[in-house]
Design an enzyme around this catalytic site. Structure first.
Site, mmCIF file in Angstrom:
data_model
loop_
_atom_site.group_PDB
_atom_site.id
_atom_site.type_symbol
_atom_site.label_atom_id
_atom_site.label_comp_id
_atom_site.label_asym_id
_atom_site.label_seq_id
_atom_site.Cartn_x
_atom_site.Cartn_y
_atom_site.Cartn_z
ATOM 1 N N GLU A 86 -9.596 -10.888 -7.563
ATOM 2 C CA GLU A 86 -8.676 -9.757 -7.383
ATOM 3 C C GLU A 86 -7.497 -9.839 -8.364
ATOM 4 O O GLU A 86 -7.064 -8.818 -8.897
ATOM 5 C CB GLU A 86 -8.201 -9.712 -5.922
ATOM 6 C CG GLU A 86 -9.354 -9.371 -4.973
ATOM 7 C CD GLU A 86 -8.975 -9.369 -3.495
ATOM 8 O OE1 GLU A 86 -7.812 -9.697 -3.154
ATOM 9 O OE2 GLU A 86 -9.843 -9.022 -2.678
ATOM 10 N N LYS B 174 0.815 -1.217 0.000
ATOM 11 C CA LYS B 174 0.000 0.000 0.000
ATOM 12 C C LYS B 174 0.858 1.281 0.000
ATOM 13 O O LYS B 174 2.069 1.230 0.249
ATOM 14 C CB LYS B 174 -0.933 -0.035 1.216
ATOM 15 C CG LYS B 174 -1.962 -1.163 1.154
ATOM 16 C CD LYS B 174 -3.002 -1.011 2.255
ATOM 17 C CE LYS B 174 -4.026 -2.136 2.194
ATOM 18 N NZ LYS B 174 -5.089 -1.969 3.218
ATOM 19 N N HIS C 63 -2.292 -5.456 1.617
ATOM 20 C CA HIS C 63 -3.587 -6.122 1.470
ATOM 21 C C HIS C 63 -3.336 -7.544 1.005
ATOM 22 O O HIS C 63 -2.422 -7.779 0.213
ATOM 23 C CB HIS C 63 -4.459 -5.406 0.425
ATOM 24 C CG HIS C 63 -5.622 -6.255 -0.032
ATOM 25 N ND1 HIS C 63 -6.796 -6.318 0.680
ATOM 26 C CD2 HIS C 63 -5.750 -7.121 -1.079
ATOM 27 C CE1 HIS C 63 -7.609 -7.178 0.062
ATOM 28 N NE2 HIS C 63 -7.004 -7.674 -1.002
ATOM 29 N N ASN D 273 -2.075 0.337 6.538
ATOM 30 C CA ASN D 273 -1.601 -0.910 7.145
ATOM 31 C C ASN D 273 -0.700 -1.725 6.207
ATOM 32 O O ASN D 273 -0.568 -2.933 6.348
ATOM 33 C CB ASN D 273 -2.771 -1.739 7.700
ATOM 34 C CG ASN D 273 -3.701 -2.265 6.623
ATOM 35 O OD1 ASN D 273 -3.558 -1.899 5.456
ATOM 36 N ND2 ASN D 273 -4.635 -3.119 7.002
ATOM 37 N N TYR E 93 -12.440 -2.156 -3.926
ATOM 38 C CA TYR E 93 -12.978 -2.208 -2.571
ATOM 39 C C TYR E 93 -14.498 -2.083 -2.550
ATOM 40 O O TYR E 93 -15.077 -1.727 -1.521
ATOM 41 C CB TYR E 93 -12.346 -1.112 -1.716
ATOM 42 C CG TYR E 93 -10.949 -1.468 -1.203
ATOM 43 C CD1 TYR E 93 -10.742 -2.605 -0.428
ATOM 44 C CD2 TYR E 93 -9.853 -0.661 -1.483
ATOM 45 C CE1 TYR E 93 -9.482 -2.929 0.062
ATOM 46 C CE2 TYR E 93 -8.582 -0.972 -0.998
ATOM 47 C CZ TYR E 93 -8.409 -2.111 -0.236
ATOM 48 O OH TYR E 93 -7.173 -2.443 0.251
HETATM 49 P P1 CMP Z 1 -7.578 -4.485 3.493
HETATM 50 O O1 CMP Z 1 -7.142 -5.871 3.777
HETATM 51 O O2 CMP Z 1 -6.916 -3.787 2.359
HETATM 52 O O3 CMP Z 1 -9.161 -4.459 3.252
HETATM 53 C C1 CMP Z 1 -9.968 -3.340 3.542
HETATM 54 C C2 CMP Z 1 -9.212 -2.233 4.206
HETATM 55 O O4 CMP Z 1 -9.972 -1.232 4.842
HETATM 56 C C3 CMP Z 1 -8.380 -2.821 5.331
HETATM 57 O O5 CMP Z 1 -7.326 -3.594 4.807
HETATM 58 C C4 CMP Z 1 -7.989 -1.580 6.106
HETATM 59 O O6 CMP Z 1 -6.759 -1.036 5.670
HETATM 60 C C5 CMP Z 1 -9.085 -0.570 5.743
HETATM 61 N N1 CMP Z 1 -9.784 -0.069 6.900
HETATM 62 C C6 CMP Z 1 -9.846 1.225 7.271
HETATM 63 N N2 CMP Z 1 -10.564 1.362 8.380
HETATM 64 C C7 CMP Z 1 -10.997 0.133 8.737
HETATM 65 C C8 CMP Z 1 -11.803 -0.380 9.815
HETATM 66 N N3 CMP Z 1 -12.311 0.422 10.742
HETATM 67 N N4 CMP Z 1 -12.029 -1.701 9.845
HETATM 68 C C9 CMP Z 1 -11.523 -2.525 8.880
HETATM 69 N N5 CMP Z 1 -10.756 -2.090 7.853
HETATM 70 C C10 CMP Z 1 -10.491 -0.775 7.783
#
Ligand code: CMP
Length: 140
Positions: free
Chosen positions: A128, A11, A117, A114, A51
């Site tokens: 995906e 990311k 993904h 974070n 998403y």
């Molecule tokens: P990812 O695995 O990319 O899938 C969805 C993303 O939403 C997740 O990682 C997080 O980076 C992001 N995200 C942001 N806020 C939240 C939240 N409150 N709960 C879960 N995912 C979140």
């Protein structure tokens, strides 16, 4: 155990801090092989489409903006039980909950930023992968 594929994104928080190699090393050290990889700048259409399942969530627009905020590296990973293996290497979505040594514990800045993904099922991995890669871009 079967050799399968999963989809990964490094990311924008990680590419911004020059952590592409560090994140990829953890994937490789954990037994996954990068069989396709490209660095892209996501369009709004791509981020919203990718998403789409989270469209109704309160964090959706922030998440889309974040994913467009810098380059990302999209990858196809292959290995034994690749989806679970990758999720184990990444750690919990929220870095506060992630285990020691995982990508998110080591590198993530927040639940949104974070660092990585990974697909959550074989079915979603295929969807995906097909979203970002043509068959001839997956070279093994
Ligand atoms: P990812 O695995 O990319 O899938 C969805 C993303 O939403 C997740 O990682 C997080 O980076 C992001 N995200 C942001 N806020 C939240 C939240 N409150 N709960 C879960 N995912 C979140």
């Amino acid at each position: 155990m079967a050799v399968t594929r999963t989809f990964s994104i490094i990311k924008p928080d990680a590419t911004r801090r020059n952590l592409t190699g560090a994140v990829t090393s953890k994937l490789e050290e954990g037994g996954l092989r990068v069989i396709a990889s490209k660095r892209i700048r996501m369009s709004k259409e791509q981020a919203e489409g990718f998403y789409g399942v989270h469209r109704e969530r309160p964090f959706f627009s922030d998440l889309v903006a974040f994913m467009m905020s810098g380059p990302v590296v999209v990858q196809v990973l292959e290995g034994e039980d690749a989806v679970k293996r990758n999720r184990d290497i990444m750690g919990a979505t929220n870095p506060a909950d992630a285990a020691e040594g995982t990508i998110r514990k080591s590198f993530a800045e927040s639940i949104e930023a974070n660092s990585a993904h990974g697909s959550d099922s074989d079915e979603n991995a295929k969807i995906e992968i097909d979203f970002f890669f043509a068959a001839d871009e997956i070279v093994g």
